[in-house]
Structures are given as structure tokens and as C-alpha cells.
Design a protein around this motif. Structure first.
Motif, PDB file in Angstrom:
ATOM      1  N   GLY A 225      -3.380  -1.534   3.271  1.00  0.00           N
ATOM      2  CA  GLY A 225      -2.812  -2.650   2.795  1.00  0.00           C
ATOM      3  C   GLY A 225      -2.249  -3.722   3.822  1.00  0.00           C
ATOM      4  O   GLY A 225      -2.411  -4.888   3.764  1.00  0.00           O
TER       5      GLY A 225
ATOM      6  N   LEU B 119       3.504  13.424   1.198  1.00  0.00           N
ATOM      7  CA  LEU B 119       4.391  12.492   1.739  1.00  0.00           C
ATOM      8  C   LEU B 119       5.605  13.165   2.255  1.00  0.00           C
ATOM      9  O   LEU B 119       6.403  12.825   3.183  1.00  0.00           O
ATOM     10  CB  LEU B 119       4.651  11.566   0.461  1.00  0.00           C
TER      11      LEU B 119
ATOM     12  N   PRO C 270      -4.519   4.837  -5.197  1.00  0.00           N
ATOM     13  CA  PRO C 270      -4.168   5.895  -4.398  1.00  0.00           C
ATOM     14  C   PRO C 270      -4.639   7.197  -4.670  1.00  0.00           C
ATOM     15  O   PRO C 270      -4.766   7.672  -6.008  1.00  0.00           O
ATOM     16  CB  PRO C 270      -2.422   5.947  -4.205  1.00  0.00           C
TER      17      PRO C 270
ATOM     18  N   GLY D  60      -2.429  10.506   0.571  1.00  0.00           N
ATOM     19  CA  GLY D  60      -2.906   9.347   1.288  1.00  0.00           C
ATOM     20  C   GLY D  60      -2.026   8.064   1.271  1.00  0.00           C
ATOM     21  O   GLY D  60      -2.433   7.038   1.535  1.00  0.00           O
ATOM     22  N   ALA D  61      -0.732   8.324   1.459  1.00  0.00           N
ATOM     23  CA  ALA D  61       0.557   7.503   1.895  1.00  0.00           C
ATOM     24  C   ALA D  61       0.205   6.404   2.967  1.00  0.00           C
ATOM     25  O   ALA D  61       0.350   5.215   2.978  1.00  0.00           O
ATOM     26  CB  ALA D  61       1.691   7.956   1.623  1.00  0.00           C
TER      27      ALA D  61
ATOM     28  N   ARG E 140       2.347   1.938  -3.400  1.00  0.00           N
ATOM     29  CA  ARG E 140       1.508   2.409  -4.534  1.00  0.00           C
ATOM     30  C   ARG E 140       1.060   3.836  -4.117  1.00  0.00           C
ATOM     31  O   ARG E 140       0.993   4.657  -5.051  1.00  0.00           O
ATOM     32  CB  ARG E 140       0.338   1.705  -4.485  1.00  0.00           C
ATOM     33  N   GLY E 141       0.801   4.223  -2.759  1.00  0.00           N
ATOM     34  CA  GLY E 141       0.417   5.403  -2.348  1.00  0.00           C
ATOM     35  C   GLY E 141       1.838   6.426  -2.581  1.00  0.00           C
ATOM     36  O   GLY E 141       1.270   7.741  -3.033  1.00  0.00           O
ATOM     37  N   ALA E 142       2.980   6.137  -2.181  1.00  0.00           N
ATOM     38  CA  ALA E 142       4.110   7.003  -2.235  1.00  0.00           C
ATOM     39  C   ALA E 142       4.296   7.357  -3.791  1.00  0.00           C
ATOM     40  O   ALA E 142       4.901   8.456  -3.982  1.00  0.00           O
ATOM     41  CB  ALA E 142       5.235   6.575  -1.320  1.00  0.00           C
TER      42      ALA E 142
ATOM     43  N   ALA F 208      -2.925   4.424   2.341  1.00  0.00           N
ATOM     44  CA  ALA F 208      -2.674   3.255   1.663  1.00  0.00           C
ATOM     45  C   ALA F 208      -1.891   2.231   2.549  1.00  0.00           C
ATOM     46  O   ALA F 208      -2.150   1.000   2.220  1.00  0.00           O
ATOM     47  CB  ALA F 208      -1.794   3.648   0.366  1.00  0.00           C
ATOM     48  N   MET F 209      -0.835   2.504   3.390  1.00  0.00           N
ATOM     49  CA  MET F 209      -0.187   1.702   4.202  1.00  0.00           C
ATOM     50  C   MET F 209      -0.962   0.964   4.923  1.00  0.00           C
ATOM     51  O   MET F 209      -1.133  -0.337   5.042  1.00  0.00           O
ATOM     52  CB  MET F 209       0.940   2.213   4.741  1.00  0.00           C
TER      53      MET F 209
ATOM     54  N   GLY G 282       0.892  -1.121   0.055  1.00  0.00           N
ATOM     55  CA  GLY G 282       0.151  -0.150  -0.244  1.00  0.00           C
ATOM     56  C   GLY G 282       1.001   1.319   0.007  1.00  0.00           C
ATOM     57  O   GLY G 282       0.650   2.028  -0.937  1.00  0.00           O
ATOM     58  N   PHE G 283       1.738   1.366   0.867  1.00  0.00           N
ATOM     59  CA  PHE G 283       2.925   2.478   1.000  1.00  0.00           C
ATOM     60  C   PHE G 283       3.441   2.934  -0.334  1.00  0.00           C
ATOM     61  O   PHE G 283       3.544   3.751  -0.900  1.00  0.00           O
ATOM     62  CB  PHE G 283       3.921   2.251   2.049  1.00  0.00           C
TER      63      PHE G 283
ATOM     64  N   ASN H 213      -5.171   1.864  -1.034  1.00  0.00           N
ATOM     65  CA  ASN H 213      -3.827   1.054  -1.159  1.00  0.00           C
ATOM     66  C   ASN H 213      -3.768   0.448  -2.643  1.00  0.00           C
ATOM     67  O   ASN H 213      -2.785   0.287  -3.166  1.00  0.00           O
ATOM     68  CB  ASN H 213      -3.707   0.041  -0.299  1.00  0.00           C
TER      69      ASN H 213
END
Lengths: 204, 204
Positions: free
Chosen positions: B130, B71, B118, B122-123, A137-139, B126-127, A134-135, B115
Motif C-alpha cells: 500500500g 499479526l 490480504p 501478510g499484514a 486490510r491485512g490486519a 500489505a502495509m 494496506g495494513f 494490500n
């Protein structure tokens, strides 16, 4: 390229070193050996590493600890190891490294198959690996200056079978040199926000 | 069934209440209102809740906080909010509830689409989402006594558009009553280890 390799002395780290050092300048980092030392669970230690190394083109992390144990006996502290080491350790490599990475550089982190293909005792590893997916993809969509980020999710490594084989019965292993190709693809390719599943495929 | 509903006063919680209370006994839990009070970020508070409620057939969690922000400006404390609240808060509902849930019962947790789909800022979400997916898949295969666990991942909720709409341009919202169906499917169905993506589909 000037590439920081975190976990250079590990099974996968050595294979990534062998693959990338053919074409690039590798800065080898371990907890207690290598060109520089860092503990990814310690933000100050990561910050010191970046202060020492200076600018770089790519960072590859092949390390991270999680606890394995029965779900019904898992303690808060045991979950915390995975969260602070393999998950936030690698996330902090990215957030703290962002100010030092050159334009067009890349971050490549490591997860594993357990979030999609779980085993007994692996609930924390599954959680951490899913968090990393998830991170990444989000980052990826917030990276400045053309910086990229990908995740390598290798299956079981042949060289690690003596330690991990009993937990992964029925899973076809791959040699570390094959897993290393995923890191080369991330560092030397142009994709971002991707999960490279090396040696396995999703069933859904 | 006797169903504990965590976050009963929220937008999704109210819709789940409306759906499940037609056929079941709902124990409504919020931080400061409802039949019982609990703060999911506080393990002692969760333990007190289970001591007060006693045996139950299902637990549904529709709550969890994460920080949204750029981020490059994310702090360790901001990541920690999501880890300790939405992620470990919901994980602790499961690990601490396991000794009180009846045979054949179910846990249903809540993530969200970020996740896999994104957005900027939203990092952390998303993390966390996930991580919840990985945990649910990993925990499902270790559940004792026929207990099941699933995850509901709703898209943006129509009733929440005034607050979240600007972050989700181009995303088709669904009414909370539609998201509530995912929870009914989890609680009243027989599946386990599944992620119910309500109102959206993966592009990979």
C-alpha cells in the motif's frame, strides 16, 4: 463503550469527542494534555498508556505526523518521520493494544486522501496513507476475538483551511463534524477492514 | 534504452530480463552477482551503484524483502524489515536515481496483491505494498524532466508456487513471463503514476 481517543485535542479529535461522548465514555489522550499522555512515535510511551488505561472497547486515533516537501529534496530522515509517526505510530497502537482490547472491540485509524488524490510536496503522506490502507486490510483478517479495524480517510477539513488550504486548491472541504461521522460508523457499526473515504470519491 | 534491472536473478527479474533484453541494453544488478552489486536496504550501496552505472533511461526494481508472520506476534524489527527493504529500498532507488536518469526516463517498482487481497501472516506485506502504491501516485506528479514512474503488482507467480503456494490457496497463478509484460508496458509505454495489476482484479 470505553473509548480511547488518541489526538483528542486536534481538529478532528475534538469533533470525534463531541460525536462519541454523547453516547460513550471517552478517555482523552494527547502528547502533553488530556486524561493521559502518550507519544505515538515511542513504543514505550504507548505501552505505558495501555498499562495505565487498562481494558477498553475501542481505540480511535486521529493523529500522526508526516513531512511535506519537494520530492527531489526529500531526505531519509524526512521520510522516516512519516514512517515512524503516522504509519508505525498508529500500527503500534493496534499491535500493542490488541492484548488489552475487549472481545468485539474496534480500532479506527486515520489516513487521508493523498495516496489516491496526490498533491505537490505530498509523496511521503501518500506513501504513509497507502501503507495504512494496506495494513488495515491485512490486519482485519487476523484480528482475534471478533476485534475489528477500519480506516477513516477524510478530505480537507474546513477548520484546517487556514493552515492547509493553499496545498489543496480545488478540493471541497468538509467540517470536522462530518469527518467525525466516519469514526462513529467504524466504532458503532459492524464492518471491518474498510476505508471510509469521507467527503471525496475515487476517480478510478 | 539503457535499463538498470534490480533483482535481475530473481524469478520475476529473469523474466523481465528475457522480455526487455530483446530490445534494450540491460544492466543486471543483484546483491551478490550480476554486472553490478547493490543492497537496496543500504542507501550508500544504492549511491555507489548509480556512481558506477552513470546515466540510464530506465530503472526496473523486481526485488524487496518483507517478513511474514502472525499479526499478534509481529515485532517492531519484523515490520522494520519491510519498511527499510521493500518499501524504502525501492523509494531510495527513485530519490537517489533521479539525478542520474535521463529526461523522459522511467522508474518501475514492484508491489504485489496483498494490500487489496490480504492473506494470513501478510499484514506487513500489505502495509508495504500500500505504501508503494501511495508513493508512486504521489511521486508521479512531481517527477522532473518528463520522468515517469509506475508500479507493477503481480499476482502469485507459477514458478514461485513451491515456496508460496500454501499461502495463496485459491489464487490463480501466472507465469513470470506474463508478469514481465507489466514492466515492458511501464518502460516502453507513456503512462505514469499507474499501478499495473497483473493477473488479478480488485473486488472493490
Amino acid at each position: 463503550m470505553r473509548i480511547i481517543l488518541i489526538g483528542a485535542s486536534g481538529t478532528i479529535g475534538q469533533a470525534v469527542d463531541a460525536e462519541l461522548s454523547q453516547r460513550h465514555d471517552i478517555i482523552r489522550v494527547n502528547r502533553t494534555s488530556g486524561d493521559f499522555q502518550a507519544d505515538i512515535a515511542d513504543r514505550d510511551s504507548i505501552q505505558r498508556l495501555f498499562d495505565q488505561v487498562g481494558e477498553f472497547d475501542a481505540l480511535v486515533s486521529t493523529t500522526g505526523k508526516v513531512h511535506f516537501g519537494p520530492l527531489e529534496e526529500f531526505t531519509a530522515e524526512q521520510f522516516e518521520l512519516g514512517l515512524q509517526n503516522k504509519l508505525m505510530g498508529q500500527v503500534n497502537l493496534v499491535t500493542l493494544g490488541l492484548s488489552r482490547i475487549r472481545a468485539g472491540g474496534s480500532f479506527t485509524l486515520t489516513s487521508g486522501l493523498l495516496n489516491d488524490d496526490p498533491i505537490r510536496l505530498g509523496a511521503s503522506a501518500a506513501m504513509v496513507n497507502g501503507g495504512l490502507e494496506g495494513f488495515v486490510r491485512g490486519a482485519a483478517i487476523e484480528m482475534p476475538r471478533g476485534v475489528r479495524i477500519n480506516l477513516v480517510s477524510p478530505t480537507v477539513i474546513t477548520e484546517a483551511l487556514p493552515a492547509y488550504g493553499p496545498f489543496f486548491r480545488g478540493v471541497k472541504p468538509i467540517p470536522a463534524c462530518e469527518a467525525a461521522l466516519g469514526y462513529a460508523k467504524s466504532v458503532e457499526g459492524a464492518q471491518t477492514g474498510r476505508v471510509y473515504r469521507i467527503g471525496w470519491s475515487r476517480d478510478t
